[in-house]
Design an enzyme around this catalytic site. Structure first.
Site, PDB file in Angstrom:
ATOM      1  N   PHE A 113       0.060 -25.745  34.903  1.00 27.65           N
ATOM      2  CA  PHE A 113      -1.056 -26.611  35.238  1.00 27.65           C
ATOM      3  C   PHE A 113      -0.517 -27.807  36.026  1.00 27.65           C
ATOM      4  CE2 PHE A 113      -4.557 -29.605  34.473  1.00 27.65           C
ATOM      5  CZ  PHE A 113      -5.600 -28.797  34.894  1.00 27.65           C
ATOM      6  N   ASP A 184       3.400 -25.529  27.008  1.00 26.55           N
ATOM      7  CA  ASP A 184       2.051 -26.088  27.043  1.00 26.55           C
ATOM      8  C   ASP A 184       1.112 -24.996  26.523  1.00 26.55           C
ATOM      9  OD1 ASP A 184      -0.534 -26.923  27.675  1.00 26.55           O
ATOM     10  OD2 ASP A 184       0.078 -27.891  29.540  1.00 26.55           O
ATOM     11  N   TYR A 209      -9.757 -29.536  23.385  1.00 28.34           N
ATOM     12  CA  TYR A 209     -11.162 -29.437  23.786  1.00 28.34           C
ATOM     13  C   TYR A 209     -11.524 -28.069  24.354  1.00 28.34           C
ATOM     14  CZ  TYR A 209      -8.842 -30.924  28.138  1.00 28.34           C
ATOM     15  OH  TYR A 209      -7.979 -31.039  29.194  1.00 28.34           O
ATOM     16  N   LYS A 210     -10.560 -27.156  24.429  1.00 28.91           N
ATOM     17  CA  LYS A 210     -10.847 -25.805  24.939  1.00 28.91           C
ATOM     18  C   LYS A 210     -11.179 -24.902  23.753  1.00 28.91           C
ATOM     19  CE  LYS A 210      -7.640 -26.515  28.830  1.00 28.91           C
ATOM     20  NZ  LYS A 210      -8.630 -26.812  29.890  1.00 28.91           N
ATOM     21  N   ARG A 356     -13.460 -17.700  36.846  1.00 31.13           N
ATOM     22  CA  ARG A 356     -12.843 -17.547  35.518  1.00 31.13           C
ATOM     23  C   ARG A 356     -13.912 -17.334  34.444  1.00 31.13           C
ATOM     24  NH1 ARG A 356      -8.857 -22.215  33.761  1.00 31.13           N
ATOM     25  NH2 ARG A 356     -10.874 -23.244  33.504  1.00 31.13           N
TER      26      ARG A 356
END
Length: 397
Positions: A113, A184, A209-210, A356
């Protein structure tokens, strides 16, 4: 009734919406509304500043860290929650570099990322000690690990395609070369089994938060291998990482164990949301989540490819080589995704051409998958996406 059908009822899923974007932001856990309200009214409202002691707010980062630790194979007292993922990346890289003073290279890949790369580059530029950041293709990572590397820093699941790194093999290769390993887990925690202890990872970071459904802006977490933590000097020596924060010493002394990786004041209200969100994982085996995730993603690929020849699978074909998402390439992917969202099927887009779709067995069903595949096929076949309102780029894609 499947083991996950009752879990679906724990989430606020708007009527008429098929939500396949939990890999970007999880939906609202219903219980979080009442828990946050109680934290606001019964604790903050009634206790005022006494809530730090009476409601034990100060212990939330460690308690939540242990709840997350169960999902990522981390021993008790090795994970702590707080701050943002960018901050936690910075902490991990800075600490790891100090532990390898004779080496100057941070190794990563171009599937990482971008924030992780930005933080690492900013750190080594600030240090001004001749470090460099080497970025290679994901497939070239293992061959690039040699005695010049101080730190290998990778995102376990590629945010674009869902490609999955072999955590155990790469960690082992890093250690054989004398390097430290940072993972990560932003697209892994809560989505697939992770065993940090078994693979002997040195550091891990991630957001909540995912797949963990902690809400927009939810705090991040950091893990440090237990036998390593007392050697770690926190580069961001915030007052809550101090051994005795309320002694108000002018000199910094790191706290014991993982507490030294705390930095700023805990965001109590956001942590109340996260605490409630983690209830959905109680009694759930991550292996079962993984098995169901593969079923859903395989169904989606099969149904899309059977009816929509214009898109190309961007994710690995082998389900065991990808995380809990499926990505398709389409030249007008942004517009097609906006058309999907307008029809009540929510995924997201990543430049230059990737659509996605995330699969979260806690609330996604086979019916969700079939509807999403059917609507996508209709939009592509009819060129419904070819309208000005779907081609105007918004701030968040």
């Amino acid at each position: 009734m499947s083991a996950f059908e009752t879990r679906r009822d724990m989430f606020n899923l708007p009527e008429g919406i098929t939500y396949l974007d939990g890999n970007s932001l999880g939906p609202l856990p219903k219980h979080a509304v009442d828990q946050t309200r109680r934290t606001m009214t019964d604790q903050w409202g009634e206790m005022l500043i006494m809530g730090w002691n009476k409601a034990d707010w100060m212990a939330l980062p460690g308690r939540l860290g242990d709840r997350i630790g169960r999902l990522i194979g981390a021993p008790v007292d090795s994970t702590v929650v707080g701050d943002t993922l960018s901050i936690k990346v910075y902490q991990a890289v800075a600490s790891a570099l100090e532990l390898r003073p004779g080496r100057k290279r941070v190794l990563s890949d171009n599937g990482n990322f971008p924030t992780d790369l930005y933080m690492a580059k900013g750190l080594i530029d600030s240090l001004g000690q001749g470090h460099d950041l080497k970025v290679v293709d994901p497939e070239a990572v293992e061959d690039a690990i040699d005695e010049s590397v101080a730190v290998v820093m990778l995102t376990h699941v590629d945010y674009r395609t869902g490609r999955l790194h072999d955590m155990a093999a790469i960690t082992r290769k890093a250690h054989e070369a004398g390097a430290l390993m940072i993972w990560d887990l932003a697209h892994s925690a809560g989505a697939l089994p992770v065993d940090l202890a078994a693979c002997n990872a040195d550091f891990a970071v991630g957001c909540t938060y995912k797949y963990l459904n902690g809400g927009p802006g939810a705090p991040a977490f950091i893990y440090v291998r237990p036998d390593l933590i007392d050697q770690v000097r926190p580069a961001l020596s915030g007052w809550l990482g101090h051994a005795a924060p309320f002694a108000f010493d002018l000199d910094y002394r790191p706290g014991e164990g993982i507490s030294r990786m705390r930095v700023g004041t805990p965001p109590v209200l956001q942590m109340a949301v996260l605490d409630a969100a983690l209830d959905a994982f109680d009694g759930v085996d991550m292996a079962d989540i993984r098995a169901r995730s593969i079923e859903l993603s395989e169904q989606f690929i099969a149904e899309v490819e059977a009816s929509c020849k214009q898109v190309e699978l961007a994710s690995p074909r082998d389900p065991h080589a990808r995380g809990s998402q499926v990505s398709f390439r389409f030249e007008e992917g942004y517009a097609a995704m906006q058309a999907l969202i307008a029809r009540g099927v929510i995924g997201d887009f990543r430049a230059p051409d990737i659509m996605r779709f995330g699969f979260c067995p806690l609330y996604n069903t086979g019916e969700d998958v079939s509807r999403a595949a059917a609507v996508l096929s209709e939009i592509i076949a009819s060129r419904e996406w070819d309208q000005p309102q779907f081609k105007t780029r918004k701030a968040v894609t």
